[in-house]
Design a protein around this motif. Structure first.
Motif, short mmCIF file in Angstrom:
data_model
loop_
_atom_site.label_atom_id
_atom_site.label_comp_id
_atom_site.label_asym_id
_atom_site.label_seq_id
_atom_site.Cartn_x
_atom_site.Cartn_y
_atom_site.Cartn_z
N ARG A 146 0.82 -1.22 0.00
CA ARG A 146 0.00 0.00 0.00
C ARG A 146 0.85 1.26 0.00
O ARG A 146 0.32 2.37 -0.01
CB ARG A 146 -0.91 0.01 1.23
CG ARG A 146 -1.98 -1.07 1.23
CD ARG A 146 -2.69 -1.15 2.56
NE ARG A 146 -3.35 0.09 2.92
CZ ARG A 146 -3.97 0.29 4.10
NH1 ARG A 146 -3.96 -0.66 5.01
NH2 ARG A 146 -4.56 1.44 4.35
N GLY A 147 2.17 1.09 0.07
CA GLY A 147 3.06 2.25 0.02
C GLY A 147 3.59 2.69 1.36
O GLY A 147 4.25 3.73 1.45
N TRP A 148 3.34 1.92 2.42
CA TRP A 148 3.86 2.27 3.74
C TRP A 148 5.35 1.91 3.77
O TRP A 148 5.72 0.75 3.59
CB TRP A 148 3.13 1.50 4.83
CG TRP A 148 1.70 1.93 5.03
CD1 TRP A 148 0.94 2.69 4.19
CD2 TRP A 148 0.86 1.60 6.14
NE1 TRP A 148 -0.32 2.87 4.70
CE2 TRP A 148 -0.40 2.21 5.90
CE3 TRP A 148 1.04 0.86 7.29
CZ2 TRP A 148 -1.47 2.10 6.78
CZ3 TRP A 148 -0.02 0.74 8.18
CH2 TRP A 148 -1.26 1.35 7.93
N VAL A 149 6.19 2.90 4.00
CA VAL A 149 7.63 2.68 4.01
C VAL A 149 8.00 1.73 5.14
O VAL A 149 7.66 1.96 6.31
CB VAL A 149 8.38 4.02 4.18
CG1 VAL A 149 9.89 3.79 4.22
CG2 VAL A 149 8.01 4.97 3.05
N GLU A 150 8.66 0.64 4.79
CA GLU A 150 9.06 -0.40 5.74
C GLU A 150 7.87 -0.95 6.52
O GLU A 150 8.02 -1.51 7.60
CB GLU A 150 10.11 0.12 6.72
CG GLU A 150 11.42 0.52 6.05
CD GLU A 150 12.47 0.96 7.05
OE1 GLU A 150 12.11 1.18 8.23
OE2 GLU A 150 13.64 1.07 6.66
N GLY A 151 6.66 -0.78 5.97
CA GLY A 151 5.47 -1.29 6.62
C GLY A 151 5.05 -0.50 7.84
O GLY A 151 4.21 -0.96 8.62
N ARG A 152 5.60 0.70 8.02
CA ARG A 152 5.32 1.50 9.21
C ARG A 152 4.09 2.38 8.99
O ARG A 152 3.94 3.01 7.94
CB ARG A 152 6.52 2.37 9.59
CG ARG A 152 7.75 1.54 9.94
CD ARG A 152 8.90 2.39 10.43
NE ARG A 152 10.02 1.53 10.79
CZ ARG A 152 10.13 0.90 11.95
NH1 ARG A 152 9.20 1.07 12.87
NH2 ARG A 152 11.16 0.12 12.19
N GLY A 153 3.22 2.43 10.01
CA GLY A 153 2.01 3.22 9.91
C GLY A 153 2.30 4.70 9.81
O GLY A 153 3.23 5.20 10.45
N PRO A 154 1.53 5.44 9.03
CA PRO A 154 1.78 6.88 8.86
C PRO A 154 1.53 7.69 10.12
O PRO A 154 2.11 8.76 10.30
CB PRO A 154 0.80 7.28 7.75
CG PRO A 154 -0.27 6.23 7.79
CD PRO A 154 0.40 4.97 8.21
#
Length: 291
Positions: A146-154
């Motif tokens: 979905r585009g979350w960098v390193e899977g980290r929540g925005p």
């Protein structure tokens, strides 16, 4: 002769006072080390109870205090419990603080904003956000897609793995018994400071310990008790390069639109998103399906 006896008394006094303080200090140090070891084990017991009980604060509190009972005098469990309650009440009355305090550093409130699974149904947690503890690798891959960098929540900056890790920081009021130690601690404290400084100002030595334990159940965003024994702390976020960062926010921050709005349908994960296990994975049905 009288002069010699007087001189001997003065010399004895000069030599005995430091030795006496050294002996008393050794006793206090031994008590502190015993208490610290017991508190470390008690925090582990509390964290285990919380990790298997969806992070319930009540489970953490009860398991922690039960594990501390050996520190209190009594012939049986009931008498030790009464001694513990009396000691805790006295410390709270004299200091104006809870006798111990656990800060929940992870999962943070904003981690529930990022990683809550609306499809989860937890007994007794109706209407509360919960994070899926199953198939975390698949969840992480879906968030990266979905585009979350390193899977980290925005909003939280935490990955689903970190959101499923219980991190606790404890401060416990240790009461010295050696005369004079409380006065010394009081001089080092600050009545208007944080928990630890206020504890020192009241003559108590705060014992601090931190623990991290993987959740063995779905974390739930429970309401924290009014006693102040369990509070929300500031999680440590990672910098963009992966190095340890600064304490992160636990409330929405101005200037960051993603943290100003409550989680809506577009923000929450789609039920079952990314939860497609590899049938050949030997962990399928075992470690990945822990409820």
């Amino acid at each position: 002769m009288r002069t010699q006896r007087g001189t001997s008394m003065i010399e004895f006094t000069i030599a005995a006072v430091p030795v006496l303080f050294l002996g008393l200090g050794s006793i206090e140090l031994a008590r502190w080390m015993l208490a610290r070891q017991a508190i470390s084990l008690a925090l582990l017991q509390g964290a285990r109870a919380a990790s298997t009980g969806h992070g319930r604060p009540r489970a953490l509190e009860q398991a922690f205090e039960d594990a501390l009972l050996p520190l209190f005098a009594g012939g049986n469990r009931a008498s030790r419990k009464l001694a513990q309650q009396s000691a805790f009440a006295g410390r709270s009355q004299r200091s104006g603080l809870p006798p111990w305090q656990v800060q929940v550093l992870s999962p943070s409130p904003l981690a529930f904003h990022d990683h809550a699974d609306p499809a989860l149904r937890i007994a007794g947690a109706a209407g509360r956000a919960a994070i899926n503890n199953n198939y975390q690798f698949e969840q992480d891959q879906g968030k990266r897609a979905r585009g979350w960098v390193e899977g980290r929540g925005p909003a939280s900056g935490q990955s689903v793995f970190e959101a499923n890790t219980l991190v606790l920081r404890l401060q416990y009021l240790h009461e010295p018994i050696v005369p004079g130690f409380k006065g010394l601690l009081s001089a080092l404290g600050n009545k208007n400071g944080a928990y630890g400084q206020r504890a020192l100002a009241s003559g108590y030595l705060p014992i601090m310990h931190e623990i991290a334990l993987g959740m063995q159940s779905h974390p739930v965003n429970w309401a924290l008790p009014a006693s102040g024994k369990i509070v929300q702390g500031l999680p440590m976020l990672r910098a963009p390069d992966g190095s340890p960062g600064t304490p992160g926010p636990t409330t929405p921050q101005p200037g960051n639109p993603s943290t100003l709005l409550p989680p809506g349908p577009a923000d929450l994960p789609v039920p079952g998103e990314g939860l497609v296990p590899d049938p050949g994975d030997p962990a399928c049905g075992l470690t990945l399906c822990c409820l």
